[in-house]
Design a protein around this motif. Structure first.
Motif, PDB file in Angstrom:
ATOM      1  N   ARG A  52     130.365  11.874 100.280  1.00  0.00           N
ATOM      2  CA  ARG A  52     131.262  12.073 101.419  1.00  0.00           C
ATOM      3  C   ARG A  52     132.602  12.646 100.980  1.00  0.00           C
ATOM      4  O   ARG A  52     133.164  13.516 101.659  1.00  0.00           O
ATOM      5  CB  ARG A  52     131.460  10.748 102.148  1.00  0.00           C
ATOM      6  CG  ARG A  52     130.196  10.249 102.840  1.00  0.00           C
ATOM      7  CD  ARG A  52     130.437   9.012 103.672  1.00  0.00           C
ATOM      8  NE  ARG A  52     129.220   8.614 104.388  1.00  0.00           N
ATOM      9  CZ  ARG A  52     129.171   7.653 105.275  1.00  0.00           C
ATOM     10  NH1 ARG A  52     130.261   6.971 105.582  1.00  0.00           N
ATOM     11  NH2 ARG A  52     128.027   7.351 105.886  1.00  0.00           N
ATOM     12  N   SER A  53     133.127  12.179  99.849  1.00  0.00           N
ATOM     13  CA  SER A  53     134.388  12.724  99.344  1.00  0.00           C
ATOM     14  C   SER A  53     134.231  14.189  98.988  1.00  0.00           C
ATOM     15  O   SER A  53     135.114  15.017  99.272  1.00  0.00           O
ATOM     16  CB  SER A  53     134.851  11.925  98.119  1.00  0.00           C
ATOM     17  OG  SER A  53     135.033  10.560  98.442  1.00  0.00           O
ATOM     18  N   LEU A  54     133.109  14.525  98.358  1.00  0.00           N
ATOM     19  CA  LEU A  54     132.860  15.920  98.004  1.00  0.00           C
ATOM     20  C   LEU A  54     132.720  16.770  99.259  1.00  0.00           C
ATOM     21  O   LEU A  54     133.208  17.906  99.313  1.00  0.00           O
ATOM     22  CB  LEU A  54     131.590  16.011  97.154  1.00  0.00           C
ATOM     23  CG  LEU A  54     131.352  17.335  96.422  1.00  0.00           C
ATOM     24  CD1 LEU A  54     132.490  17.615  95.462  1.00  0.00           C
ATOM     25  CD2 LEU A  54     130.030  17.298  95.677  1.00  0.00           C
ATOM     26  N   LEU A  55     132.080  16.229 100.285  1.00  0.00           N
ATOM     27  CA  LEU A  55     131.925  16.962 101.538  1.00  0.00           C
ATOM     28  C   LEU A  55     133.280  17.204 102.199  1.00  0.00           C
ATOM     29  O   LEU A  55     133.532  18.282 102.749  1.00  0.00           O
ATOM     30  CB  LEU A  55     131.005  16.191 102.479  1.00  0.00           C
ATOM     31  CG  LEU A  55     130.578  16.913 103.757  1.00  0.00           C
ATOM     32  CD1 LEU A  55     129.705  18.107 103.420  1.00  0.00           C
ATOM     33  CD2 LEU A  55     129.831  15.965 104.686  1.00  0.00           C
ATOM     34  N   ILE A  56     134.154  16.201 102.140  1.00  0.00           N
ATOM     35  CA  ILE A  56     135.496  16.354 102.723  1.00  0.00           C
ATOM     36  C   ILE A  56     136.250  17.496 102.052  1.00  0.00           C
ATOM     37  O   ILE A  56     137.030  18.214 102.691  1.00  0.00           O
ATOM     38  CB  ILE A  56     136.277  15.029 102.596  1.00  0.00           C
ATOM     39  CG1 ILE A  56     135.656  13.984 103.526  1.00  0.00           C
ATOM     40  CG2 ILE A  56     137.745  15.226 102.915  1.00  0.00           C
ATOM     41  CD1 ILE A  56     136.246  12.605 103.342  1.00  0.00           C
ATOM     42  N   PHE A  57     135.999  17.705 100.764  1.00  0.00           N
ATOM     43  CA  PHE A  57     136.668  18.809 100.068  1.00  0.00           C
ATOM     44  C   PHE A  57     135.945  20.127 100.294  1.00  0.00           C
ATOM     45  O   PHE A  57     136.578  21.157 100.543  1.00  0.00           O
ATOM     46  CB  PHE A  57     136.738  18.512  98.566  1.00  0.00           C
ATOM     47  CG  PHE A  57     137.194  19.688  97.751  1.00  0.00           C
ATOM     48  CD1 PHE A  57     138.533  20.003  97.662  1.00  0.00           C
ATOM     49  CD2 PHE A  57     136.273  20.496  97.104  1.00  0.00           C
ATOM     50  CE1 PHE A  57     138.942  21.107  96.929  1.00  0.00           C
ATOM     51  CE2 PHE A  57     136.673  21.592  96.366  1.00  0.00           C
ATOM     52  CZ  PHE A  57     138.020  21.893  96.271  1.00  0.00           C
ATOM     53  N   VAL A  58     134.631  20.120 100.199  1.00  0.00           N
ATOM     54  CA  VAL A  58     133.868  21.370 100.215  1.00  0.00           C
ATOM     55  C   VAL A  58     133.930  22.059 101.575  1.00  0.00           C
ATOM     56  O   VAL A  58     134.091  23.284 101.651  1.00  0.00           O
ATOM     57  CB  VAL A  58     132.401  21.098  99.806  1.00  0.00           C
ATOM     58  CG1 VAL A  58     131.532  22.308 100.102  1.00  0.00           C
ATOM     59  CG2 VAL A  58     132.329  20.746  98.335  1.00  0.00           C
ATOM     60  N   VAL A  59     133.791  21.295 102.655  1.00  0.00           N
ATOM     61  CA  VAL A  59     133.748  21.920 103.984  1.00  0.00           C
ATOM     62  C   VAL A  59     135.033  22.687 104.300  1.00  0.00           C
ATOM     63  O   VAL A  59     134.968  23.871 104.682  1.00  0.00           O
ATOM     64  CB  VAL A  59     133.443  20.851 105.059  1.00  0.00           C
ATOM     65  CG1 VAL A  59     133.642  21.428 106.451  1.00  0.00           C
ATOM     66  CG2 VAL A  59     132.014  20.350 104.911  1.00  0.00           C
ATOM     67  N   PRO A  60     136.240  22.094 104.152  1.00  0.00           N
ATOM     68  CA  PRO A  60     137.448  22.888 104.438  1.00  0.00           C
ATOM     69  C   PRO A  60     137.584  24.105 103.528  1.00  0.00           C
ATOM     70  O   PRO A  60     137.976  25.179 103.985  1.00  0.00           O
ATOM     71  CB  PRO A  60     138.585  21.884 104.214  1.00  0.00           C
ATOM     72  CG  PRO A  60     137.973  20.555 104.367  1.00  0.00           C
ATOM     73  CD  PRO A  60     136.582  20.693 103.845  1.00  0.00           C
ATOM     74  N   VAL A  61     137.269  23.937 102.232  1.00  0.00           N
ATOM     75  CA  VAL A  61     137.388  25.070 101.309  1.00  0.00           C
ATOM     76  C   VAL A  61     136.404  26.172 101.686  1.00  0.00           C
ATOM     77  O   VAL A  61     136.750  27.364 101.689  1.00  0.00           O
ATOM     78  CB  VAL A  61     137.152  24.607  99.854  1.00  0.00           C
ATOM     79  CG1 VAL A  61     137.028  25.793  98.926  1.00  0.00           C
ATOM     80  CG2 VAL A  61     138.295  23.714  99.407  1.00  0.00           C
ATOM     81  N   ALA A  62     135.162  25.798 102.035  1.00  0.00           N
ATOM     82  CA  ALA A  62     134.171  26.802 102.413  1.00  0.00           C
ATOM     83  C   ALA A  62     134.593  27.541 103.675  1.00  0.00           C
ATOM     84  O   ALA A  62     134.459  28.773 103.764  1.00  0.00           O
ATOM     85  CB  ALA A  62     132.810  26.130 102.609  1.00  0.00           C
TER      86      ALA A  62
END
Length: 436
Positions: free
Chosen positions: A12-22
């Motif tokens: 979930r932490s990785l998703l919180i970072f990856v989605v905005p960056v993507a």
């Protein structure tokens, strides 16, 4: 959507970072190609298309005379980086090969079509550094070889390389950072699980962010308080056991000296029952303290327990798979299994014990042909001192702690005990334990 989202804190932490960056990178890439790269490419294509149109008009103005056109072709090569070759009597190719980026072909075709009336064919894929453009004339085909940099903006891939490269570096840094933040939480969860199973958490130390450290310190304080409570309870039980055994021993001696009579036999039976009840109380209260966890062959432990139970009931059947290793406290596990077997023998005429491998777990199954327990009362049967109906009353030699002790033992090893209908017609008790 919840079923598709990560369940772990790391995911979930990785998703919180990856989605905005993507999303951000996608918008940047779209803006770049839409507003800048395509505009620049269009201007370059229009320039080359204009040069091709001029050279075509000049060729037609000299009547298709190749000798007269040669100085003009040399000038185009020197000043426009445009190689021109006349192929008399040829026609344009009929096949086309599209570029991977179709936008390039579309832009060049639009520019050439707007700049001239002649039929045009081009190929952007045959030569990596050049573009092949051919124009149909009355006498043949004019072939133009243009430098790719003059036709298209070639820096787009560099921009994408930097964009995705930076994203990859940021993602790698985020993964490392998130893993370091999640690791103390996992260690805290493992320590809590070990303590819940009665194991020593070893060298567990608080680490990580401030909130995680606070939770770890709270866990350590709680563990110390519970450990002190268990030690005090063990000491109290040892004292109670000593104080009660002394008068019971005196009573045994006094009864042994009395002349034989019916009253004497009844008193001896009552005394034996009292002693047995005391042992069960103490066994239930002691729980799982003072025994280390070791990796052991559960099949061998069950076989030893069954062999001991056969002294009282020789007809107990045993079937067991071999090589079932688990991290257990052998003495505690024997106590739990012995309670299940004694219950089966007490309420049925037949007792069958089997040990088998399940999915990531092993199962110890005890079947009997007794009256069984109704499904709506099975959970009640696990409560200490619970009294069921007359068909399955509390243990005739105990106080109704057998199933409670067995479940306590199983849960202390990270497992569980469940009840169901037995193929023999009575009750089936299944103790499930995690494999090593």
């Amino acid at each position: 959507m919840k079923r598709y989202l990560p369940k772990s804190l790391f995911g979930r932490s990785l998703l919180i970072f990856v989605v905005p960056v993507a999303v951000m990178q996608g918008l940047i890439a779209w803006a770049f190609f839409e507003q800048h790269w395509e505009t620049v490419t269009s201007r370059l294509s229009e320039g080359v298309a204009g040069d091709v149109a001029i050279m075509t008009e000049l060729f037609e103005s000299v009547g298709g005379n190749e000798t007269a056109f040669e100085p003009l072709a040399d000038a185009a090569y020197r000043n426009m980086q445009l190689s021109v070759d006349f192929r008399e009597g040829e026609l344009l190719p009929t096949s086309r090969r599209s570029s991977f980026f179709r936008t390039l072909d579309r832009t060049l075709r639009r520019s050439l079509t707007a700049a001239m009336d002649n039929e045009v064919w081009f190929d952007t894929t045959r030569y990596p550094a050049y573009v092949d453009i051919r124009v149909q004339t009355d006498n043949g085909v004019l072939r133009f070889i243009a430098v790719r940099e003059r036709v298209f903006a070639t820096t787009g891939h560099i921009f994408l390389l930097w964009l995705f490269g930076a994203t990859a570096v940021l993602s790698l840094v985020s993964v490392i950072f998130i893993r370091n933040q999640v690791k103390p939480i996992r260690r805290l969860a493992d320590a809590a699980k070990q303590f819940g199973r009665g194991e020593d958490a070893g060298d567990f130390k608080p680490a990580g962010a401030r909130e995680v450290r606070e939770a770890a310190h709270a866990f350590i304080d709680m563990r110390q308080r519970i450990s002190r409570h268990l030690e005090q309870r063990t000491s109290m039980l040892a004292g109670v056991s000593h104080d009660l055994r002394t008068p019971l021993t005196r009573l045994k001696l006094q009864l042994a000296l009395l002349p034989e009579s019916e009253e004497r036999e009844e008193a001896i039976r009552d005394l034996s029952e009292m002693e047995h009840m005391l042992e069960e109380y103490l066994a239930f209260a002691r729980g799982q303290v003072n025994e280390e966890t070791v990796e052991a062959d559960v099949s061998a432990i069950v076989a030893e327990t069954v062999e001991a139970a056969r002294r009282a009931d020789p007809d107990i059947a045993l079937t067991a798979d071999e090589g079932l290793l688990a991290n257990v406290r052998p003495g505690v596990l024997k106590r739990g299994i012995a309670n299940l077997i004694s219950n089966a023998c007490a309420y049925g005429n037949t007792c069958e014990v089997s040990v088998r491998r399940g999915v990531r777990r092993l199962e110890i199954i005890v079947d009997d042909d007794g009256p069984g327990i109704p499904e709506d009362q099975r959970e009640e049967a696990f409560k200490p001192f619970a009294r069921l109906d007359e068909a399955r009353n509390m243990n005739r030699e105990g106080v109704g702690l057998g199933l409670a002790i067995a479940r306590d033992v199983a849960r202390g090893h990270g497992g569980e005990v469940d009840l169901s209908d037995s193929p023999l017609g009575g009750l089936r008790a299944i103790m499930r334990l995690p494999l090593a």
